[in-house]
Design a protein around this motif. Sequence first.
Motif, mmCIF file in Angstrom:
data_model
loop_
_atom_site.group_PDB
_atom_site.id
_atom_site.type_symbol
_atom_site.label_atom_id
_atom_site.label_comp_id
_atom_site.label_asym_id
_atom_site.label_seq_id
_atom_site.Cartn_x
_atom_site.Cartn_y
_atom_site.Cartn_z
ATOM 1 N N CYS A 4 32.331 42.462 48.872
ATOM 2 C CA CYS A 4 33.374 42.211 47.866
ATOM 3 C C CYS A 4 34.004 40.845 48.131
ATOM 4 O O CYS A 4 35.021 40.748 48.831
ATOM 5 C CB CYS A 4 34.425 43.308 47.895
ATOM 6 S SG CYS A 4 35.686 43.117 46.604
ATOM 7 N N PRO A 5 33.420 39.781 47.582
ATOM 8 C CA PRO A 5 34.035 38.455 47.697
ATOM 9 C C PRO A 5 35.256 38.360 46.804
ATOM 10 O O PRO A 5 35.241 38.847 45.665
ATOM 11 C CB PRO A 5 32.922 37.511 47.231
ATOM 12 C CG PRO A 5 32.091 38.344 46.305
ATOM 13 C CD PRO A 5 32.157 39.747 46.822
ATOM 14 N N SER A 9 29.214 24.780 41.851
ATOM 15 C CA SER A 9 29.881 26.078 41.829
ATOM 16 C C SER A 9 30.516 26.284 40.459
ATOM 17 O O SER A 9 31.273 25.441 39.976
ATOM 18 C CB SER A 9 30.944 26.132 42.933
ATOM 19 O OG SER A 9 31.534 27.399 43.001
ATOM 20 N N SER A 10 30.199 27.414 39.825
ATOM 21 C CA SER A 10 30.567 27.614 38.420
ATOM 22 C C SER A 10 31.768 28.519 38.223
ATOM 23 O O SER A 10 32.173 28.772 37.094
ATOM 24 C CB SER A 10 29.377 28.195 37.657
ATOM 25 O OG SER A 10 29.016 29.466 38.177
ATOM 26 N N GLY A 11 32.363 29.028 39.316
ATOM 27 C CA GLY A 11 33.519 29.887 39.200
ATOM 28 C C GLY A 11 33.162 31.352 39.395
ATOM 29 O O GLY A 11 31.995 31.690 39.618
ATOM 30 N N PRO A 12 34.199 32.188 39.349
ATOM 31 C CA PRO A 12 35.588 31.867 39.036
ATOM 32 C C PRO A 12 36.277 31.134 40.175
ATOM 33 O O PRO A 12 35.761 31.066 41.284
ATOM 34 C CB PRO A 12 36.212 33.244 38.793
ATOM 35 C CG PRO A 12 35.406 34.161 39.661
ATOM 36 C CD PRO A 12 34.014 33.634 39.615
ATOM 37 N N ILE A 40 35.748 32.795 55.820
ATOM 38 C CA ILE A 40 34.592 32.560 54.947
ATOM 39 C C ILE A 40 35.047 31.784 53.715
ATOM 40 O O ILE A 40 35.887 32.244 52.940
ATOM 41 C CB ILE A 40 33.935 33.880 54.520
ATOM 42 C CG1 ILE A 40 33.509 34.700 55.736
ATOM 43 C CG2 ILE A 40 32.745 33.608 53.605
ATOM 44 C CD1 ILE A 40 32.470 34.033 56.604
ATOM 45 N N HIS A 41 34.499 30.595 53.554
ATOM 46 C CA HIS A 41 34.812 29.736 52.408
ATOM 47 C C HIS A 41 33.549 29.514 51.574
ATOM 48 O O HIS A 41 32.432 29.533 52.110
ATOM 49 C CB HIS A 41 35.332 28.375 52.872
ATOM 50 C CG HIS A 41 36.549 28.442 53.736
ATOM 51 N ND1 HIS A 41 37.809 28.623 53.227
ATOM 52 C CD2 HIS A 41 36.692 28.364 55.088
ATOM 53 C CE1 HIS A 41 38.687 28.647 54.208
ATOM 54 N NE2 HIS A 41 38.044 28.499 55.349
ATOM 55 N N PRO A 42 33.692 29.281 50.267
ATOM 56 C CA PRO A 42 32.537 28.868 49.477
ATOM 57 C C PRO A 42 32.217 27.403 49.788
ATOM 58 O O PRO A 42 32.987 26.508 49.440
ATOM 59 C CB PRO A 42 32.997 29.056 48.032
ATOM 60 C CG PRO A 42 34.492 28.916 48.098
ATOM 61 C CD PRO A 42 34.914 29.392 49.451
ATOM 62 N N LEU A 43 31.114 27.162 50.466
ATOM 63 C CA LEU A 43 30.764 25.815 50.911
ATOM 64 C C LEU A 43 29.461 25.354 50.271
ATOM 65 O O LEU A 43 28.524 26.143 50.093
ATOM 66 C CB LEU A 43 30.634 25.768 52.431
ATOM 67 C CG LEU A 43 31.895 26.098 53.240
ATOM 68 C CD1 LEU A 43 31.584 26.086 54.731
ATOM 69 C CD2 LEU A 43 33.022 25.126 52.911
ATOM 70 N N ILE A 45 22.217 23.020 37.905
ATOM 71 C CA ILE A 45 22.141 24.420 38.326
ATOM 72 C C ILE A 45 23.559 24.928 38.537
ATOM 73 O O ILE A 45 24.371 24.265 39.184
ATOM 74 C CB ILE A 45 21.353 24.558 39.644
ATOM 75 C CG1 ILE A 45 19.971 23.917 39.533
ATOM 76 C CG2 ILE A 45 21.238 26.023 40.061
ATOM 77 C CD1 ILE A 45 19.303 23.690 40.877
ATOM 78 N N SER A 46 23.865 26.092 38.005
ATOM 79 C CA SER A 46 25.180 26.681 38.234
ATOM 80 C C SER A 46 25.064 27.818 39.240
ATOM 81 O O SER A 46 24.126 28.616 39.185
ATOM 82 C CB SER A 46 25.789 27.194 36.925
ATOM 83 O OG SER A 46 25.029 28.266 36.401
ATOM 84 N N ILE A 47 26.032 27.880 40.151
ATOM 85 C CA ILE A 47 26.032 28.884 41.216
ATOM 86 C C ILE A 47 27.342 29.672 41.145
ATOM 87 O O ILE A 47 28.432 29.082 41.179
ATOM 88 C CB ILE A 47 25.909 28.236 42.610
ATOM 89 C CG1 ILE A 47 24.634 27.394 42.699
ATOM 90 C CG2 ILE A 47 25.957 29.295 43.706
ATOM 91 C CD1 ILE A 47 23.347 28.167 42.601
ATOM 92 N N SER A 48 27.248 30.977 41.071
ATOM 93 C CA SER A 48 28.446 31.820 41.081
ATOM 94 C C SER A 48 29.213 31.623 42.392
ATOM 95 O O SER A 48 28.641 31.744 43.474
ATOM 96 C CB SER A 48 28.056 33.293 40.936
ATOM 97 O OG SER A 48 29.105 34.141 41.360
ATOM 98 N N THR A 49 30.492 31.326 42.284
ATOM 99 C CA THR A 49 31.305 31.134 43.479
ATOM 100 C C THR A 49 31.374 32.414 44.311
ATOM 101 O O THR A 49 31.367 32.365 45.550
ATOM 102 C CB THR A 49 32.726 30.694 43.102
ATOM 103 O OG1 THR A 49 32.653 29.597 42.185
ATOM 104 C CG2 THR A 49 33.513 30.266 44.330
#
Length: 230
Positions: free
Chosen positions: A118-119, A64-67, A187-190, A92-96
Amino acid sequence: MPCIVHIETATDVCSVALSQDGKVLTSEENYDGPNHNVVLGPLVNEVVSFADSHAIPIDAVAVSSGPGSYTGLRIGVSTAKGLCYGRNLKLISISTLELLCVPILLYHEEIPDDALLCPMIDARRMEVYAGIYDRALRPVRTVAADIVTPETYAEYLEQHPVVFIGNGAAKCKDTIRHPNAIFIEGIHPLAKNMLPLAEKALAADKTEDVAYFEPFYLKDFVATKPKKLF
């Protein structure tokens, strides 16, 4: 299909997963944070040991690359880089924020087809890190640090239902009262939800330079002086 280790540390939740052939093989989550510097290493060791014990060669690491949390992102990216260096893996970078949208797109069929997503990631006071996407995860608005008022997202709410998600959305419910505003809690970034985004990026050969990649902090880190006790 590739085997990917997924690492997510952008918020208080720390999670790691292992996927192969479009399926999550194992996933570990810790909700006791923020203590990523303590729990992340053992979680990564568990999923890597799973791959090794099943003779599954790992192809890449998604992070996870942020923000998000400055410290959390630093820990996650540093760990991902170390794993890539040690095993000669792709990064690999993934937008949070995009990651937060994945469970909505996969598991919430009740969302209107014309809805925008709208996360939000909690920053401080009434500030959030937020983006706006359509259901194809195409950006509708640039990711920004927003001070939330009743008018912040009015132009989008007047035209579409807008689904607000993430740990920044909860504190905005009493401020954003438009009838088109939809709030989905929990909902969490998992890490386990990185799978479709990571496989898509790898298939398109969208990988990062391990030596030079940095997270997307959005805002500069500001160190504060400790308070005097006496």
